[in-house]
Design a protein around this motif. Structure first.
Motif, PDB file in Angstrom:
ATOM      1  N   LYS A 140       7.893  -0.490  -4.469  1.00 22.26           N
ATOM      2  CA  LYS A 140       8.468  -0.186  -3.161  1.00 22.26           C
ATOM      3  C   LYS A 140       7.632  -0.874  -2.090  1.00 22.26           C
ATOM      4  O   LYS A 140       6.403  -0.783  -2.094  1.00 22.26           O
ATOM      5  N   LEU A 142       6.323  -0.916   1.588  1.00 22.10           N
ATOM      6  CA  LEU A 142       6.135   0.073   2.639  1.00 22.10           C
ATOM      7  C   LEU A 142       6.573  -0.492   3.997  1.00 22.10           C
ATOM      8  O   LEU A 142       6.516  -1.705   4.227  1.00 22.10           O
ATOM      9  N   TYR A 188       0.397   6.924   5.606  1.00 22.74           N
ATOM     10  CA  TYR A 188       1.766   6.824   5.112  1.00 22.74           C
ATOM     11  C   TYR A 188       1.996   7.928   4.093  1.00 22.74           C
ATOM     12  O   TYR A 188       1.151   8.174   3.215  1.00 22.74           O
ATOM     13  N   LEU A 190       4.745   9.215   1.181  1.00 26.28           N
ATOM     14  CA  LEU A 190       5.871   8.701   0.408  1.00 26.28           C
ATOM     15  C   LEU A 190       7.143   9.505   0.651  1.00 26.28           C
ATOM     16  O   LEU A 190       8.236   8.950   0.732  1.00 26.28           O
ATOM     17  N   SER A 191       7.034  10.834   0.765  1.00 31.16           N
ATOM     18  CA  SER A 191       8.222  11.672   0.920  1.00 31.16           C
ATOM     19  C   SER A 191       8.971  11.370   2.222  1.00 31.16           C
ATOM     20  O   SER A 191      10.192  11.427   2.274  1.00 31.16           O
ATOM     21  N   SER A 192       8.245  11.031   3.275  1.00 34.41           N
ATOM     22  CA  SER A 192       8.891  10.718   4.559  1.00 34.41           C
ATOM     23  C   SER A 192       9.137   9.225   4.723  1.00 34.41           C
ATOM     24  O   SER A 192       9.883   8.815   5.627  1.00 34.41           O
ATOM     25  N   ASP A 193       8.495   8.416   3.884  1.00 35.88           N
ATOM     26  CA  ASP A 193       8.610   6.958   3.936  1.00 35.88           C
ATOM     27  C   ASP A 193       8.307   6.438   5.338  1.00 35.88           C
ATOM     28  O   ASP A 193       9.042   5.617   5.898  1.00 35.88           O
ATOM     29  N   SER A 194       7.208   6.917   5.911  1.00 39.78           N
ATOM     30  CA  SER A 194       6.867   6.489   7.266  1.00 39.78           C
ATOM     31  C   SER A 194       5.362   6.580   7.497  1.00 39.78           C
ATOM     32  O   SER A 194       4.652   7.337   6.818  1.00 39.78           O
ATOM     33  N   GLY A 377      12.547   8.358  -5.784  1.00 39.09           N
ATOM     34  CA  GLY A 377      12.540   8.071  -4.357  1.00 39.09           C
ATOM     35  C   GLY A 377      13.622   7.079  -3.940  1.00 39.09           C
ATOM     36  O   GLY A 377      14.310   6.474  -4.770  1.00 39.09           O
ATOM     37  N   ASN A 379      14.951   3.587  -1.882  1.00 42.25           N
ATOM     38  CA  ASN A 379      14.537   2.208  -1.607  1.00 42.25           C
ATOM     39  C   ASN A 379      13.544   1.679  -2.643  1.00 42.25           C
ATOM     40  O   ASN A 379      12.671   0.867  -2.320  1.00 42.25           O
TER      41      ASN A 379
END
Length: 383
Positions: A140, A142, A188, A190-194, A377, A379
């Motif tokens: 993935k 980021l 960062y 992972l669960s919020s991808d932000s 997850g 993306n």
């Protein structure tokens, strides 16, 4: 990733079938590659395997079976060597080895492009970060930084055990400045991808000099650690300290270095996880030992008086430590500058026994354990 909902019922059970909970229990104890193949058996199996509950249970079962503490990054996992150079197809080929012996197991080609010099998570400009799980052949990319400008950057990665999640800590600093100024730090999830900015009140900057360590951020007692320069007190006195970032609470903490560790002539200093404990390593020169590595270990985490100098590892020539195993060995890059010769050896810190290592090229080293992370997850890219 942060929710651990119970898996769905696999299917209606016939008279002689095993109960669903036993089947799931068996599946959570299989290697990741086997579990991925079992997704093709039926839709209920696939639905169960891709839940966050199953993924976290599989990780915990694997860690327990191999005596691995996933908050401390220790046990009988694997080591990944990522060379600085690419192969003929301009791809980086990683070597996977056993953590205990460093014996080679396999080679894996990195499935995405990496700019030159960025394979160690260190650069002086903007760059891309990937999360990659070779066990399930997924990765993935980021999102971009939430900070406006990235200068000297270091990166740490850790498992967030309280929420069954993963975090990346990125620190952008100004090593060329005469005095430390506040680091720009972001995390960062992972669960919020932000990304989001994380504040630290101290004026600190990542310490980088000609003896800068190539060791990665050690994860000990659920916290990532690195070395910084800070300004303290009314007199604004500059000092070098160990900074920690608790992955669960996201709180920073400052730890003092061992007494006497900064008095010798040093060519390299660094931090490592040594048999599950925080360790401070220095490479220097003295009349008694010549070139040598000195190793201090914090026997009780957070107790500064528990720092204890346990080993002195002598060398005949200059050396750089690029990895430390959980079993008391150092992966050393030995340098003979007049002859332009280099050699990589594995040295047992207790017995001083040296083992020739079959990878004789500059590389970055990271620990790795099998898991199903990135399976559920968004993306995610497969290859």
């Amino acid at each position: 990733m942060s929710q651990t909902t119970e898996p769905p019922i696999l299917r209606r059970r016939k008279k002689n079938d095993l109960p669903d909970e036993i089947v799931l229990n068996i599946l959570t104890r299989l290697p990741a590659k086997s579990v991925i193949r079992f997704r093709c058996v039926c839709k209920p199996w696939n639905s169960s395997i891709t839940t966050s509950y199953f993924i976290s249970t599989h990780l915990n079962n694997f860690a327990h079976a191999h005596d691995i503490d996933i908050d401390n990054d220790n046990g009988d996992g694997y080591i990944i060597h990522m060379p600085w150079d690419t192969n003929s197809s301009n791809r980086v080929v990683c070597t996977v080895a056993l953590d205990r012996t460093f014996d080679r197991i396999s080679e894996i080609e990195v499935p995405f492009d990496l700019p030159s010099g960025c394979t160690c998570g260190l650069d002086i400009s903007d760059y891309v970060i990937y999360l990659w799980n070779p066990s399930i052949r997924k990765f993935k990319k980021l999102p971009d930084s939430c900070l406006r400008k990235l200068d000297f950057v270091i990166v740490g990665f850790a498992y967030h055990s309280e929420k069954n999640d993963y975090k990346v800590l990125r620190i952008s600093s100004y090593p060329a400045a005469r005095q430390p100024i506040p680091d720009k730090i972001e995390a960062y999830t992972l669960s919020s991808d932000s990304w989001r900015r994380v504040g630290m009140s101290l004026r600190a900057s990542v310490m980088v000099r000609d003896y800068c360590s190539r060791l990665p951020f050690p994860l000990v007692s659920g916290a990532l650690h690195w070395i910084s320069r800070v300004i303290e007190g009314e007199e604004e006195r500059e000092s070098e300290v160990i900074m920690s970032f608790d992955v669960n609470s996201e709180k920073f903490r400052m730890l003092r270095m061992p007494d006497g560790s900064m008095l010798i002539v040093r060519f390299q200093i660094g931090l490592a996880s040594f048999k599950g404990k925080l360790a401070f390593l220095t490479f220097g020169k003295s009349e008694q030992h010549g070139y040598h590595y000195a190793i201090w270990v914090m026997r009780e985490y957070g107790m500064l008086e528990s720092w204890n100098k346990i080993f002195v590892v002598p060398f005949q020539r200059l050396a750089v430590c690029i990895a430390s195993t959980m079993h008391g060995s150092l992966l050393i890059h030995c340098l003979d500058l007049p002859n332009q010769e280099q050699k990589f050896v594995l040295v047992d810190a207790e017995t001083l026994h040296e083992k020739d290592f079959d990878i004789q090229q500059p590389s970055c080293v990271a620990t790795f354990i099998e898991s199903l992370a990135l399976l559920d997850g968004a993306n995610m890219l497969s290859y």
